[in-house]
Design an enzyme around this catalytic site. Structure first.
Site, short mmCIF file in Angstrom:
data_model
loop_
_atom_site.label_atom_id
_atom_site.label_comp_id
_atom_site.label_asym_id
_atom_site.label_seq_id
_atom_site.Cartn_x
_atom_site.Cartn_y
_atom_site.Cartn_z
N SER A 272 -7.37 12.41 -8.90
CA SER A 272 -8.33 12.91 -7.91
C SER A 272 -9.74 12.96 -8.47
O SER A 272 -9.97 12.88 -9.68
CB SER A 272 -7.93 14.30 -7.41
N ILE A 273 -10.69 13.15 -7.56
CA ILE A 273 -12.09 13.29 -7.91
C ILE A 273 -12.33 14.53 -8.77
O ILE A 273 -13.32 14.61 -9.51
CB ILE A 273 -12.95 13.34 -6.62
N LYS A 274 -11.44 15.51 -8.71
CA LYS A 274 -11.64 16.76 -9.42
C LYS A 274 -11.47 16.62 -10.93
O LYS A 274 -11.82 17.55 -11.68
CB LYS A 274 -10.69 17.83 -8.88
N ASP A 275 -10.94 15.49 -11.40
CA ASP A 275 -10.93 15.25 -12.85
C ASP A 275 -12.35 15.32 -13.41
O ASP A 275 -12.56 15.79 -14.53
CB ASP A 275 -10.34 13.87 -13.16
N GLY B 117 -13.37 18.94 -13.73
CA GLY B 117 -12.57 19.60 -14.75
C GLY B 117 -13.14 19.35 -16.13
O GLY B 117 -13.31 20.29 -16.94
#
Length: 461
Positions: free
Chosen positions: A46-49, A52
Site C-alpha cells: 500500500s501507499i502507507k509504506d 511508515g
C-alpha cells in the site's frame, strides 16, 4: 531487445516508492485520459509504506525513537499499521496498533504475521469515547511510555508525498496533469501532493473522493464539519478534520456510496486486471465521474492505494456483498429471501452420506459453518453438525474416518418457503437448523445469522 533489470535492492525498505503508472484502457473515461499510480506495488502492498518509513525515520532523527526507546503505538485503519510494521520489523522495534473492528481479517492477520501487537476496538464510536481508536492509542502510548506515531498530526506524513509520491507522478506524466483525485484518511497524501503540485503543475485541480457518510466532502463545500454517518470502505473518510489535512486547494469533491466504490473496484479487476482495495474503488469512482463530466480532454490521475488481496473475504466475496445489501438478488417475499447460500446457486456447502467425518469437519472449518446438509442425488437425506462429530470422535479420534451416514441426523426440520418467520424461532431455540424445501426441491438452510443479517439490512434501509 529485453530491458536491463534493475540491480538487487540492499533491503526491503529500499523498494518503497518508485511505483509504476498505468493508463486505464477498458473503462469509460469520457474524453479524458485516466492514469493510475500503482501504490499497491510497494512491498507492504500500500501507499502507507511511504509514511511508515518517513515517520519512523523522522522520529529516529529527532530522538523520539532509538536507543532504549523502542516501542511505537499507533491508531490505524490497517495500511498505516502495515507500513509501520514493515519498518519496525526491519529495525527491531516493538509496535502496538489500535484498529477499529470493521477492518478486514486479511489486514489483521498480515499485521500479526509481521510481529505487531493488535488491539481491536469499536468502529461505531467517535472522538471522546474511551474506545475511540485514536484516543485509545494515545492513552496506551502515554501509559506505557511509548512513542505515539500519530499519523493524523505528524508532519512526516505529508512530507513523504511532497518529496516522494508527488515528484514521481509529475515525472511519470511529463509534467502534464489536469486533475489529481485523492481521498483523505489521515490527510497526508492529499496534503503532500497538493503542496508539490501547486509548485510543479500550478494548473492541476485537486479533487476529493470521499465515502458517503464522511464529513470531508461537506467541509470542502461549506467550510463546516457536519454530522458523520457510517461507511464500509476502509482507510479513507473521517468524522473530523485531521490536523495534518490541508484541503485549501481542493475545489471539487465527490461523495461515493459504498456500493459504487466496491462495484468499481471489482470492475477494475475485470476490465484492467488490477486487484485493488475498497478505497481505490472510491477514488476510481470519483475519477471516472470527473472524467465523464469533462467537456474537454483532460489528463487525470488517481491512486491504487492498496492491493485487493486484503479484501478477498469481503468485497470480492459475492456472499459478503449480498449479506451487506451491496448486490442485487430478486426477492420473492418469503423465506427464500433469507437463505443466503442457495443450493440452486451451488452456494450451499454440503457433504455426502459416504464421505468420511473428517471431510465434513474440514468443510465446516474451511467455510466457517457449524453444520452441513447431507445430500445424495440432489435430495437432502440428513444433516450433520459439529456436535455429531465431537460425540463420535471424543473418545477415539480414528472414528473421524467413519462415514457421515453413521452419525448424521435423519429427522429433518423442514419448512416451506411460505412458512412464517416466527415458526422458525422455536427451532432455533432448540438448536435446530430449518431446511427450506420447495416441494422436493432443496432451497437451502436458514440460520440465525441469516435472519439477523436480514434484520440489520432492514435497519440500514
Amino acid at each position: 531487445m529485453p530491458l536491463a533489470a534493475p540491480p538487487p535492492a540492499a533491503g526491503t525498505l529500499e523498494l518503497i516508492g518508485a511505483t509504476p503508472m498505468v493508463r486505464v484502457r477498458h473503462l469509460d473515461t469520457g474524453p479524458c485520459e485516466l492514469f493510475l499510480k500503482l501504490e499497491s506495488a510497494n512491498p507492504g502492498g500500500s501507499i502507507k509504506d511511504r509514511i511508515g518509513l518517513s515517520m519512523i525515520a523522522a522520529a529516529e532523527r529527532d530522538g523520539s525513537l532509538g536507543g532504549d526507546r523502542r516501542h511505537l503505538v499507533e491508531a490505524t485503519a490497517g495500511n498505516t499499521g502495515l507500513g509501520l510494521a514493515l519498518v519496525a520489523a526491519q529495525r527491531g522495534y516493538r509496535l502496538t496498533l489500535v484498529i477499529p473492528d470493521k477492518m478486514s481479517r486479511e489486514k489483521i492477520l498480515h499485521l500479526k504475521a509481521l510481529g505487531a501487537e493488535v488491539v481491536m476496538t469499536r468502529s461505531d464510536v467517535g472522538k471522546g469515547h474511551p474506545e475511540y481508536y485514536q484516543d485509545l492509542a494515545e492513552r496506551i502510548a502515554r501509559e506505557e511510555g511509548a512513542f505515539y506515531v500519530n499519523q493524523f498530526a505528524n508532519p512526516a506524513n505529508p512530507a513523504a508525498h511532497e518529496t516522494g509520491t508527488g515528484p514521481e507522478i509529475v515525472a511519470q506524466l511529463g509534467g502534464r496533469l489536469d486533475a489529481m483525485v485523492c481521498g483523505v484518511g489521515s490527510g497526508g497524501t492529499l496534503t503532500g501532493l497538493s503542496r508539490h503540485l501547486a509548485a510543479a503543475v500550478p494548473g492541476c485541480e485537486l479533487v476529493l473522493a470521499d465515502p458517503e457518510g464522511s464529513v470531508l466532502a461537506g467541509y470542502v463545500e461549506t467550510g463546516t464539519i457536519g454530522r458523520a454517518g457510517s461507511w464500509l470502505v476502509e482507510g479513507i473518510g473521517e468524522d473530523f478534520l485531521p490536523p495534518v489535512a490541508d484541503l485549501s486547494r481542493v475545489r471539487r469533491a465527490y461523495r461515493i456510496p459504498d456500493r459504487e466504490s466496491l462495484e468499481t473496484a471489482r470492475e477494475l479487476l475485470r476490465a484492467e486486471g488490477i486487484l485493488a482495495g475498497s478505497s481505490t474503488g472510491t477514488l476510481l469512482a470519483a475519477a471516472l465521474r470527473h472524467c465523464r463530466a469533462a467537456d474537454r480532454p483532460l489528463r487525470v490521475c488517481t491512486l491504487v492505494c492498496d492491493s485487493g488481496n486484503k479484501y478477498l473475504s469481503k468485497m470480492f466475496d459475492d456472499l459478503w456483498m449480498l449479506e451487506q445489501g451491496l448486490s442485487d438478488r430478486p426477492t420473492v417475499g418469503d423465506l427464500t429471501d433469507l437463505v443466503t447460500r442457495r443450493f440452486a446457486d451451488r452456494a450451499v456447502v454440503t457433504t455426502g452420506p459416504g464421505d468420511p467425518l473428517l471431510v465434513a469437519l474440514n468443510r465446516m472449518k474451511a467455510n466457517d459453518v457449524s453444520q452441513l446438509p447431507v445430500v445424495e442425488g440432489g435430495r437432502v437425506v440428513g444433516i450433520v453438525d459439529e456436535s455429531d462429530l465431537l460425540l463420535a470422535a471424543v473418545d477415539d479420534a480414528s472414528r473421524l474416518s467413519l462415514p457421515v451416514r453413521d452419525v448424521m441426523a435423519t429427522r429433518l426440520e423442514t419448512v416451506t418457503p411460505a412458512t412464517p418467520l416466527k415458526v422458525l424461532l422455536p427451532m432455533f431455540a432448540a438448536g435446530l437448523v430449518p431446511i427450506v424445501m420447495d416441494g422436493d426441491r432443496f432451497v437451502g438452510l436458514v440460520t440465525r445469522m441469516d435472519v439477523l443479517g436480514a434484520l440489520r439490512r432492514r435497519l440500514a434501509r
